[in-house]
Scaffold this active site. Structure first.
Site, PDB file in Angstrom:
ATOM      1  N   LYS A 191       0.836  -1.206   0.000  1.00  0.00           N
ATOM      2  CA  LYS A 191       0.000   0.000   0.000  1.00  0.00           C
ATOM      3  C   LYS A 191       0.879   1.270   0.000  1.00  0.00           C
ATOM      4  CE  LYS A 191      -3.632  -2.353  -0.467  1.00  0.00           C
ATOM      5  NZ  LYS A 191      -4.513  -3.007   0.464  1.00  0.00           N
TER       6      LYS A 191
HETATM    7  C1  LIG Z   1      -5.590  -4.026   0.766  1.00  0.00           C
HETATM    8  C2  LIG Z   1      -7.034  -3.793   0.836  1.00  0.00           C
HETATM    9  C3  LIG Z   1      -7.789  -4.104   1.971  1.00  0.00           C
HETATM   10  C4  LIG Z   1      -7.246  -4.897   3.110  1.00  0.00           C
HETATM   11  O1  LIG Z   1      -6.168  -4.347   3.736  1.00  0.00           O
HETATM   12  P1  LIG Z   1      -5.380  -5.226   4.832  1.00  0.00           P
HETATM   13  O2  LIG Z   1      -4.604  -4.197   5.578  1.00  0.00           O
HETATM   14  O3  LIG Z   1      -4.539  -6.189   4.073  1.00  0.00           O
HETATM   15  O4  LIG Z   1      -6.399  -5.894   5.667  1.00  0.00           O
HETATM   16  C5  LIG Z   1      -9.101  -3.719   2.022  1.00  0.00           C
HETATM   17  N1  LIG Z   1      -9.681  -3.090   0.989  1.00  0.00           N
HETATM   18  C6  LIG Z   1      -9.011  -2.801  -0.144  1.00  0.00           C
HETATM   19  C7  LIG Z   1      -9.717  -2.069  -1.233  1.00  0.00           C
HETATM   20  C8  LIG Z   1      -7.674  -3.166  -0.264  1.00  0.00           C
HETATM   21  O5  LIG Z   1      -7.006  -2.919  -1.392  1.00  0.00           O
END
Ligand SMILES: *Cc1c(COP(=O)(O)O)cnc(C)c1O
Length: 413
Positions: A191
């Site tokens: 991210k």
């Molecule tokens: C990555 C992601 C999540 C989940 O994030 P985590 O921190 O891995 O739980 C939720 N929603 C979207 C749209 C994502 O891309």
């Protein structure tokens, strides 16, 4: 030919991250404590939210947010089909029923029009999960007329934002994180900023904040750091609810604090990368470049999804294979939820009900978009992509559609 790998995503934590992690390691306090507190207050300030609650994933934040607003068995929650499963699965954790909605074709977002229509069709819906796909803000508010937030407020529908892609994102000058009832961020490894694994819930509602803080650590009335640093009976605590184990360790928070310091710089570089893609690819007739209606500087630029408009999935497959053969990593965001076995079977969903999501997904490829791409790499990506598209253009076999299940789609990497 240069075939050095250009990965879809790179994580670099080699500066202040190391110093702060070292500080945590030598302090002897690794779990949730002073670093997590500090990360919470700095993050809250960055998004202009009164409260922030650090957790171990965005999925956990979504679960806590939906729990805190009282979603329970049978409750309907509107969720876009064009998202990662976490946005909808968190509703199921609580026994709620996600109602999948189609998205706007040009952006992959929910719009006030789509949400307004869904409210009419599902008048008993309790909440909506708004996903800021790719780092672009959905229209929570509009300069003129009603935004998603206004429509939902008018109908008593709670608004939870999945901002996993959207730090730092702004809408009409205001940071995402300070609009809905609660906003959930991800610090997963790929991210825009990372803690390895981690997440944050931000809110202006003290009730939601208190409930989320209680439930993230077993429903215990005082967290461990609180007890450790308390005078008097350190051993004593009470259990007020059957909570979860979602707290963020200080070891992760330390990485987060350092990442937060460079979040603006990383975002700016991703915007430069996006500008390169727009410049170099705008002349390619078979490529639809991502549309955005926010100012470029308000976009987090987490993803750069291009859509091939050959009209056949085989074309996408061939382009991905070509890029891969040249060492260039890509991903697909997303195979929509209505195509996933669980949602499809449970809610008897058919692609015909989601024409826009279908059109995006059947041709979409996400190009690498991170701050560590060099200009040379950017040129290599765009020229290789142009070659790949030209090859498909000249391939008469491409008119034969392949079965969807023959195509490989990665999780979210
Ligand atoms: C990555 C992601 C999540 C989940 O994030 P985590 O921190 O891995 O739980 C939720 N929603 C979207 C749209 C994502 O891309």
């Amino acid at each position: 030919m240069n075939t050095t790998k250009i990965p879809f995503s790179r994580t670099v934590c080699d500066g202040r991250e190391l110093e702060l992690v070292k500080e945590v390691l030598s302090s002897g306090w690794l779990t949730t404590g002073p670093m997590a507190r500090r990360f919470e207050s700095e993050f809250a300030e960055a998004v202009g939210a009164p409260f922030a609650c650090a957790v171990n994933s965005c999925t956990a934040a979504l679960h806590l947010a939906l729990e805190a607003i009282g979603i329970g068995p049978g409750d309907q929650v509107l969720v876009p089909t064009y998202t990662f499963t976490a946005s909808a699965e968190a509703v199921r954790y609580l026994g709620g029923e996600p109602i999948l909605l189609d998205v706007e074709e040009s952006t992959g977002l929910l719009t006030p029009e789509i949400v307004g229509q869904a409210i009419l069709e599902h008048p008993s819906a309790k909440a909506v999960v708004v996903v800021h796909f790719g780092g672009q803000p959905a229209e929570m508010v509009r300069r003129r007329g009603l935004g998603i937030l206004d429509l939902c407020r008018a109908h008593g529908i709670r608004v939870i934002e999945d901002a996993a892609h959207a730090f730092p994102t702004r809408l009409l000058g205001q940071p995402i994180g300070s609009f809905g009832d609660a906003t959930c961020f991800s610090f997963y490894a790929n991210k825009t900023i990372t803690t390895g694994e981690g997440g944050m819930l931000t809110t202006a509602d003290e009730g939601i904040y208190r409930r989320a803080c209680l439930m993230r650590l077993h429903g215990i009335d005082r967290d461990t750091w609180n007890r450790f640093s308390a005078v008097g009976a350190q051993w004593e605590y009470d259990v007020l609810a059957p909570g979860f184990k979602y707290n963020m360790p200080d070891l992760c928070a330390a990485i987060g604090i350092a990442q937060l310091e460079r979040a603006g710089e990383l975002r700016d570089r991703r915007q430069e990368c996006a500008e390169h893609y727009f410049r170099e690819l705008e002349g390619v007739a078979e490529l639809k470049l991502p549309a955005f209606r926010c100012l470029p500087e308000e976009h987090a630029w987490h993803l750069f999804p291009v859509v091939l408009n050959f009209g056949v999935e085989a074309a996408r497959h061939q382009v991905i294979q070509h890029l891969n053969g040249c060492g260039i990593g890509t991903s697909v965001h997303y195979k929509p939820l209505h195509r996933m076995t669980y949602y499809r079977d449970r809610y008897q969903l058919t692609p015909a009900a989601f024409p826009n999501a279908e059109r995006i997904w059947s041709g979409c490829i996400s190009l690498p978009l991170h701050a560590w791409l060099s200009n040379d790499e950017l040129f290599r990506i765009t020229s290789t992509l142009q070659d790949a598209v030209a090859q498909v253009r000249s391939n008469p076999l491409i008119a034969v559609p392949v079965r969807a299940e023959a195509l490989s789609v990665s999780r979210q990497g």
